[in-house]
Design a protein around this motif. Structure first.
Motif, mmCIF file in Angstrom:
data_model
loop_
_atom_site.group_PDB
_atom_site.id
_atom_site.type_symbol
_atom_site.label_atom_id
_atom_site.label_comp_id
_atom_site.label_asym_id
_atom_site.label_seq_id
_atom_site.Cartn_x
_atom_site.Cartn_y
_atom_site.Cartn_z
ATOM 1 N N ILE A 1 44.976 43.538 43.764
ATOM 2 C CA ILE A 1 44.561 42.438 42.911
ATOM 3 C C ILE A 1 45.611 42.095 41.869
ATOM 4 N N LEU B 1 46.219 38.786 38.640
ATOM 5 C CA LEU B 1 45.703 37.588 37.991
ATOM 6 C C LEU B 1 46.576 36.383 38.324
ATOM 7 N N GLU C 1 41.179 33.879 46.807
ATOM 8 C CA GLU C 1 41.536 33.419 45.476
ATOM 9 C C GLU C 1 40.405 32.578 44.876
ATOM 10 N N PHE D 1 34.115 37.194 34.749
ATOM 11 C CA PHE D 1 35.258 37.707 35.511
ATOM 12 C C PHE D 1 34.906 38.974 36.284
ATOM 13 N N GLU D 2 34.251 39.918 35.619
ATOM 14 C CA GLU D 2 33.945 41.185 36.276
ATOM 15 C C GLU D 2 33.056 40.995 37.491
ATOM 16 N N VAL E 1 35.052 39.541 40.435
ATOM 17 C CA VAL E 1 35.893 40.568 41.061
ATOM 18 C C VAL E 1 35.037 41.580 41.809
ATOM 19 N N ARG E 2 33.949 41.991 41.201
ATOM 20 C CA ARG E 2 33.095 43.015 41.809
ATOM 21 C C ARG E 2 32.525 42.563 43.156
ATOM 22 N N LEU F 1 35.228 42.933 45.770
ATOM 23 C CA LEU F 1 35.490 44.340 46.088
ATOM 24 C C LEU F 1 34.322 44.941 46.875
ATOM 25 N N LEU G 1 43.058 40.200 46.322
ATOM 26 C CA LEU G 1 42.283 39.265 45.505
ATOM 27 C C LEU G 1 43.151 38.708 44.377
ATOM 28 N N PRO H 1 42.171 36.308 41.378
ATOM 29 C CA PRO H 1 41.312 35.427 40.586
ATOM 30 C C PRO H 1 42.138 34.537 39.663
ATOM 31 N N MET I 1 40.221 44.218 34.975
ATOM 32 C CA MET I 1 40.668 44.250 36.370
ATOM 33 C C MET I 1 41.034 45.659 36.822
ATOM 34 N N VAL J 1 39.101 48.075 39.690
ATOM 35 C CA VAL J 1 39.773 48.572 40.890
ATOM 36 C C VAL J 1 39.773 50.097 40.909
#
Length: 246
Positions: free
Chosen positions: A9, A11, A185, A195-196, A199-200, A203, A210, A212, A238, A242
């Motif tokens: 990952i 940004l 993306e 954001f979390e 991403v979660r 994952l 990834l 974002p 982030m 991870v």
């Protein structure tokens, strides 16, 4: 690409100028791509000259963007690619083949913009300058990914996500990307608060790569600069996420 944290990952943020770009790069410990928008330049040569400066400041970590997903910029982005080979390029669905041919390489990461269709498992691929003005064309995400691979793309740019409003569709896209070993993306409406979860979800579905995109939500409206402190917060979130999956 060395920008990825634990090869999974990184940004993607915008920068208003060279100093802002360098500050953001350092704030994310290099795990970031700095978006520079083609729409901000009047000519290809002007863009290339400035992009080269950004590359020096960020260890080549430049992402050439359209500008709010503007499909009319597709050819400008492709023409920039003939003269400047960045690490990353944003492109509409119909412009990917032209861009990959213009790059004359297989190393630059080229994403392919598709949009939510309203139906999980289907994405709208009519994101070009003419097709975006026609009746939306939605196809299964698995087929879309296969077509992207045919054209030389490396990842799905899912835009506009509108934050978490398209979460069910996003999950289906993430699942398909994981199955196809294709990068994802998520873009549009992502901020420090959601954001979390963005991403979660990726994952959890097994997405291997990834990127974002976090843009306007972390830009200071008074200066038009991306806030370095916010980049630091995103980077911290982030890496913690991870690490929790390892």
């Amino acid at each position: 690409m060395s920008n990825f944290y634990k090869n999974r990952i990184c940004l993607n943020v915008l920068a208003d100028d060279l100093d802002n770009a360098e500050a953001c790069y350092k704030a994310a410990n290099g795990h970031v791509l700095i978006g520079v928008l083609s729409k901000n330049y009047s000519t290809v040569d002007e863009a290339v000259l400035d992009l080269e400066r950004y590359a020096v400041k960020t260890n080549q970590s430049v992402s050439v963007g359209l500008g709010a997903g503007d499909p009319n910029q597709w050819k400008v982005v492709g023409d920039i690619a003939r003269k400047f080979k960045p690490k990353h390029i944003n492109q509409v669905f119909t412009g990917v083949g032209y861009t990959r041919a213009a790059l004359e390489n297989e190393t630059t990461m080229v994403n392919c913009l598709v949009s939510p269709s309203g139906t999980p498992g289907f994405v709208t691929i009519s994101t070009g300058p003419l097709s975006s003005q026609s009746t939306p064309a939605a196809i299964p995400i698995e087929t879309a990914i296969a077509m992207m691979k045919d054209m030389g793309a490396n990842s799905v740019k899912f835009f506009p996500m509108k934050g978490l409003r398209t979460l069910h569709e996003y999950k289906a896209v993430a699942r398909a990307c994981a199955k196809a070993s294709f990068a994802l993306e998520p873009t549009g409406g992502i901020d420090l608060h959601n954001f979390e979860e963005v991403v979660r979800v990726a994952l959890d579905e097994g997405v291997e790569t990834l990127i974002p995109h976090v843009y306007s939500s972390i830009i200071d409206p008074a200066t038009n600069k991306t806030k370095m402190k916010d980049v630091e917060i995103l980077y911290s979130k982030m890496t913690a996420l991870v690490d929790s999956y390892d």
